[in-house]
Write a protein that holds these residues in place. Structure first.
Motif, short mmCIF file in Angstrom:
data_model
loop_
_atom_site.label_atom_id
_atom_site.label_comp_id
_atom_site.label_asym_id
_atom_site.label_seq_id
_atom_site.Cartn_x
_atom_site.Cartn_y
_atom_site.Cartn_z
N PRO A 109 0.76 -1.25 0.05
CA PRO A 109 0.05 0.11 -0.04
C PRO A 109 0.88 1.21 0.21
N THR A 113 1.74 1.90 -3.54
CA THR A 113 0.61 2.25 -4.55
C THR A 113 0.17 3.61 -4.03
N THR A 114 0.37 4.33 -2.80
CA THR A 114 0.28 5.60 -2.64
C THR A 114 1.34 6.37 -3.12
N PHE A 136 0.32 6.99 -6.82
CA PHE A 136 -0.55 8.18 -6.77
C PHE A 136 0.08 9.41 -6.71
N LEU A 151 -3.73 11.37 0.60
CA LEU A 151 -3.20 10.09 0.38
C LEU A 151 -2.79 9.44 1.59
N ILE A 152 -2.12 9.82 2.50
CA ILE A 152 -2.14 9.25 3.68
C ILE A 152 -3.41 8.53 4.37
N MET A 197 -6.08 8.19 2.90
CA MET A 197 -6.64 7.16 1.99
C MET A 197 -6.14 5.78 2.35
N SER A 198 -4.90 5.59 2.53
CA SER A 198 -4.04 4.32 2.98
C SER A 198 -4.63 3.87 4.43
N GLN A 232 -8.32 2.35 3.83
CA GLN A 232 -8.16 1.02 2.83
C GLN A 232 -7.49 0.08 3.92
N VAL A 247 4.00 5.58 4.87
CA VAL A 247 3.89 6.45 3.73
C VAL A 247 4.12 7.72 4.01
N SER A 274 -13.94 6.89 -0.31
CA SER A 274 -12.70 7.34 0.00
C SER A 274 -12.13 8.23 -1.27
N THR A 324 -10.07 13.57 -1.44
CA THR A 324 -8.64 13.17 -1.38
C THR A 324 -8.04 13.92 -2.46
#
Length: 278
Positions: free
Chosen positions: A53, A56-57, A60, A88-89, A91-92, A95, A146, A204, A209
């Motif tokens: 993850p 992935t972040t 993005f 983004l933080i 969102m991680s 999830q 992240v 999300s 975001t």
């Protein structure tokens, strides 16, 4: 020939209940053991649960700041990269906190070892706290990973540690509790995947975001303020850049209230054994 037994003979002690009487319930031991087990479950596979993850972040972040010219764009007086990073933080966190609890319960139900959690003398409160805190733990670990990587690419500043910590913990707990509910009502992986794809991901992504909801107009602006994920991200972002699209008091009330409601729902489901006990 007769067999003589004495008062100290183990069989005599067991039959009389003396040995069993020495076995005492240690308050909190079951909760601690389950919490430790759930945390170790994701720590044993860090490439999948933490570094994947994180990558992935960062992808993005790279797409929005490099491919779309984000380094030269601003949201108000804030550089777009600095505006984007907290979203983004968060969102991680959302999830991964959800994935930790939902996957644990679904895997246990599919493999048939959910009984290992239900048989010990654990109360519904202990089960709720253990699963919720384990999901929160994974969310925080991923957030730290992240943020640490982003620090080398973006000038991250902290405006309010209180806001950062409150909304980080509040969001992690909320999604962990939602994950428990999703895991309990799901009978197979397809069911929990549907919850992820049609509930968690849309909420999300459409919560501010990648953009400021102040740019939205009409019904879309109103819809964004109904989305609870918006308040988590907006409050968390305020802790970094010092500006927000909504009242921090309103956001705190929404997050705290939803956590209390979800906690009560999870406790009720565990106490009733809904879709867990025969």
């Amino acid at each position: 020939m007769s067999i003589q037994t004495t008062e100290n003979d183990p069989s005599t002690l067991i039959s009389s209940g003396a040995v069993l009487g020495e076995i005492k319930h240690i308050p909190g031991l079951g909760f601690y053991t389950l919490l430790k087990k759930e945390i170790l479950r994701f720590l044993k596979v860090p490439l999948q649960t933490v570094f994947a993850p994180m990558m992935t972040t960062l992808l993005f972040l790279a797409v929005f700041t490099l491919a779309f010219g984000g380094t030269s764009r601003y949201v108000g007086d804030v550089a777009f990269s600095a505006f984007l990073a907290p979203g983004l933080i968060m969102m991680s966190v959302i999830q991964n906190a959800f994935a930790n609890t939902s996957s644990s319960l679904v895997i246990s139900k599919v493999q048939g070892n959910i009984v290992d959690v239900l048989m010990p003398p654990l109360s519904a409160l202990e089960l709720t706290l253990a699963f919720a805190l384990s999901g929160l733990a994974r969310g925080i670990v991923v957030a730290i990973a992240v943020a640490t990587c982003m620090y080398f690419f973006i000038d991250i500043q902290i405006h309010s540690w209180a806001a950062v910590l409150f909304f980080l913990v509040g969001a992690g707990l909320m999604l962990a509790l939602l994950g428990v509910i999703g895991g309990i009502i799901s009978d197979k992986f397809d069911h929990i995947a549907a919850v992820t794809n049609f509930v968690v991901m849309p909420l999300s992504f459409l919560s501010g975001t990648f953009y400021s909801v102040e740019r939205l107009t009409g019904i879309w602006y109103d819809i964004s303020h109904v989305n609870p994920f918006f308040y988590m991200i907006d409050g968390f972002r305020y802790g970094f850049i010092g500006t927000a699209d909504s009242s921090q008091i309103t956001g705190a009330i929404v997050v705290a209230s939803l956590n209390l409601v979800l906690f009560g729902v999870v406790w009720f489901l565990f106490s009733r054994g809904y879709k867990l006990k025969a």
